[in-house]
Enzyme design. Structure first.
Site, PDB file in Angstrom:
ATOM      1  N   HIS A 118       0.867  -1.175   0.000  1.00 50.61           N
ATOM      2  CA  HIS A 118       0.000   0.000   0.000  1.00 50.61           C
ATOM      3  C   HIS A 118       0.910   1.233   0.000  1.00 50.61           C
ATOM      4  CE1 HIS A 118      -2.762   2.990   1.789  1.00 50.61           C
ATOM      5  NE2 HIS A 118      -3.753   2.208   1.411  1.00 50.61           N
ATOM      6  N   ASP A 196       3.471  -4.124   7.870  1.00 51.61           N
ATOM      7  CA  ASP A 196       2.207  -3.413   7.732  1.00 51.61           C
ATOM      8  C   ASP A 196       1.092  -4.441   7.904  1.00 51.61           C
ATOM      9  OD1 ASP A 196      -0.108  -2.226   6.948  1.00 51.61           O
ATOM     10  OD2 ASP A 196       0.642  -1.479   5.040  1.00 51.61           O
ATOM     11  N   GLN A 199      -4.144  -5.195   6.942  1.00 54.89           N
ATOM     12  CA  GLN A 199      -5.122  -6.158   6.417  1.00 54.89           C
ATOM     13  C   GLN A 199      -5.002  -7.535   7.065  1.00 54.89           C
ATOM     14  OE1 GLN A 199      -7.540  -5.271   4.577  1.00 54.89           O
ATOM     15  NE2 GLN A 199      -6.849  -3.369   3.627  1.00 54.89           N
ATOM     16  N   LYS A 222     -10.259  -1.104  10.676  1.00 54.17           N
ATOM     17  CA  LYS A 222     -10.393  -2.268   9.804  1.00 54.17           C
ATOM     18  C   LYS A 222     -10.756  -3.532  10.590  1.00 54.17           C
ATOM     19  CE  LYS A 222      -7.133  -0.565   6.310  1.00 54.17           C
ATOM     20  NZ  LYS A 222      -7.966  -0.002   5.239  1.00 54.17           N
ATOM     21  N   CYS A 362      -4.631   2.321  -3.848  1.00 56.72           N
ATOM     22  CA  CYS A 362      -3.428   2.879  -3.195  1.00 56.72           C
ATOM     23  C   CYS A 362      -2.264   1.899  -3.288  1.00 56.72           C
ATOM     24  CB  CYS A 362      -3.686   3.255  -1.739  1.00 56.72           C
ATOM     25  SG  CYS A 362      -4.989   4.461  -1.548  1.00 56.72           S
TER      26      CYS A 362
HETATM   27  N1  7TS Z   1      -1.688  -0.673   4.671  1.00 63.54           N
HETATM   28  C1  7TS Z   1      -2.549  -1.471   4.048  1.00 63.54           C
HETATM   29  C2  7TS Z   1      -2.132  -2.856   3.628  1.00 63.54           C
HETATM   30  C3  7TS Z   1      -3.840  -1.015   3.810  1.00 63.54           C
HETATM   31  O1  7TS Z   1      -4.709  -1.815   3.191  1.00 63.54           O
HETATM   32  C4  7TS Z   1      -4.209   0.291   4.213  1.00 63.54           C
HETATM   33  C5  7TS Z   1      -5.558   0.869   3.913  1.00 63.54           C
HETATM   34  C6  7TS Z   1      -3.250   1.051   4.886  1.00 63.54           C
HETATM   35  C7  7TS Z   1      -1.999   0.538   5.088  1.00 63.54           C
HETATM   36  C8  7TS Z   1      -3.556   2.395   5.403  1.00 63.54           C
HETATM   37  O2  7TS Z   1      -4.467   2.322   6.456  1.00 63.54           O
HETATM   38  P1  7TS Z   1      -5.003   3.647   7.122  1.00 63.54           P
HETATM   39  O3  7TS Z   1      -5.946   3.189   8.173  1.00 63.54           O
HETATM   40  O4  7TS Z   1      -3.825   4.378   7.639  1.00 63.54           O
HETATM   41  O5  7TS Z   1      -5.684   4.394   6.022  1.00 63.54           O
HETATM   42  N2  7TS Z   1      -6.183   0.288   2.805  1.00 63.54           N
HETATM   43  C9  7TS Z   1      -7.289   0.726   2.192  1.00 63.54           C
HETATM   44  C10 7TS Z   1      -7.857   0.016   1.135  1.00 63.54           C
HETATM   45  O6  7TS Z   1      -7.421  -1.016   0.682  1.00 63.54           O
HETATM   46  N3  7TS Z   1      -8.956   0.677   0.726  1.00 63.54           N
HETATM   47  O7  7TS Z   1      -9.097   1.776   1.477  1.00 63.54           O
HETATM   48  C11 7TS Z   1      -8.069   1.815   2.398  1.00 63.54           C
END
Ligand code: 7TS
Length: 407
Positions: A118, A196, A199, A222, A362
């Site tokens: 990501h 990271d 997910q 999430k 992303c």
């Molecule tokens: N890393 C991964 C693997 C992610 O899927 C996401 C968000 C992030 C980092 C960032 O997370 P945040 O909470 O800091 O925004 N992924 C997604 C997605 O797949 N669709 O919307 C957000």
């Protein structure tokens, strides 16, 4: 299936009745247990934690620190102070880059990331490598299976490598990377491993010590928790030697006109008034998820992903991105339909009251690598059902004809 949906006011809300919510990789819905926990904190225990000498502030502090303890136990951290509350996974990853990265990376060093990251686990490392004259190296995966091979790990992680930053689970492919193996290679090379887990934590049991992750980042939203609350786990010995990220509030020990010294962990990394309501709600989410159990969650997510993939295989012109085995998708199924732009797929499905994500997710370097700059993605969680999958598949089947294609 146990009826978890009755725990979610979202699904019984008039506006959302009949909605098929398949965008759980973006964010999940919240059960009343989480909403109640926020309400309870603000109604009963709200004060600025870590400051006051009166009973109420002590209660607020206790609520906040209890949340940290629950999270530490949940991911099997050795000590509570290894859990730092942030705003989200992105902030956790930036924290490591700005502190560990900017103080430890030198000219000629290498930082290895995977091609499936990501952007939140790419951009901070682009920043560090550019600032320090270091090199950003990409671990590439097999285009079909999504697997990063042993050869690739051996070729890309070596004596110049100082940081290996890799997703536990990809938000596009859904594949789980072998963190234990990557950590072993990184540690042998003298590098630290940044995972990271955005997910992974919602779908599989996460044990930071078994993985031997040096840092591990994730977001509360999430896994049915609140937005604005994230976690950075770090090994104590590493966190203790890092400078602060943001400055101000209770993160100091002592301040003179010219200088400041820093509070011990975890306060050193939590500048300003903390998000106690968010932490308490994350604790409720963790307890809720634990009450269901990962035996159930992982199995259910895998079973729905398999049903999605098997169903899609039978629909002409539909291609699933990544592994053909639904058990290796953590509930994430990314796909394309020949001749139909993914944005149109999402828009058509929206008219059928199905919410999915479409676009680059992303993860643009992965899209370029796979030759699919835009895709559609359905992502399920434990509250989704087989019936929803079947309705979804029946709609996907019709998309091409709705778009005017004859076959
Ligand atoms: N890393 C991964 C693997 C992610 O899927 C996401 C968000 C992030 C980092 C960032 O997370 P945040 O909470 O800091 O925004 N992924 C997604 C997605 O797949 N669709 O919307 C957000």
């Amino acid at each position: 299936m146990t009826d978890f949906r009755s725990d979610f006011p979202f699904f019984s809300n008039e506006k959302n009745k009949g909605l098929i919510y398949f965008d759980n990789a973006a964010t999940t819905q919240r059960p009343h247990q989480v909403i109640d926990a926020i309400r309870h904190f603000y109604e009963e225990n709200n004060a600025n934690p870590l400051r006051g000498l009166y009973d109420l502030s002590v209660r607020a502090t206790e609520a906040y620190e209890n949340a940290r303890h629950t999270v530490a136990r949940f991911i099997n951290a050795a000590e509570d102070c290894e859990v730092i509350f942030t705003r989200n996974a992105s902030e956790s990853l930036n924290l490591i880059a700005y502190t560990y990265g900017m103080t430890n990376i030198r000219e000629g060093d290498e930082i290895a990331v995977s091609i499936m990251e990501h952007h939140s686990n790419i951009l901070p490392w682009q920043m560090v490598t550019k600032a320090k004259g270091a090199k950003l190296v990409y671990l590439e995966c097999d285009r079909e299976s999504g697997v990063i091979s042993d050869e690739e790990i051996a070729a890309k992680i070596g004596s110049r490598t100082k940081i290996v930053a890799v997703a536990h689970v990809s938000n596009v492919l859904g594949i789980t990377n072998d963190i234990e193996k990557i950590a072993k290679a990184a540690h042998k090379a003298g590098a630290v491993v940044v995972v990271d887990g955005a997910q992974a934590v919602p779908h599989i049991k996460t044990d930071v010590r078994a993985l031997d992750a040096d840092f591990y980042a994730f977001s509360a939203h999430k896994l049915t928790g609140p937005t604005g609350c994230g976690v950075l786990y770090g090994k104590k010995s590493l966190l203790e030697n890092m400078p602060p990220f943001l400055r101000g509030g209770e993160m100091i020990e002592y301040v003179t006109r010219e200088e400041a010294t820093w509070a011990p962990l975890p306060a050193k990394f939590e500048a300003g008034t903390v998000n106690a309501g968010g932490a308490v709600a994350l604790e409720a989410a963790v307890k809720y998820i634990e009450s269901i159990g990962f035996d159930y969650i992982t199995k259910h997510d895998n079973s729905l992903a398999s049903r999605l993939i098997e169903g899609m295989k039978k629909i002409p012109h539909v291609s699933v991105i990544g592994n053909s085995d639904g058990n290796r998708h953590c509930g994430i199924v990314t796909f394309t339909i020949d001749g139909v732009h993914p944005h149109d797929i999402a828009t058509v499905l929206d008219t059928e009251r199905i919410a999915i994500r479409a676009g680059h997710h992303c993860a643009q370097p992965l899209g370029s690598y796979l030759g699919v700059p835009a895709t559609a993605r359905a992502s399920v969680y434990f509250y989704n059902t087989e019936e929803e999958v079947d309705v979804f598949l029946s709609k996907v089947k019709n998309i091409r004809s709705w778009m005017g294609f004859k076959d």
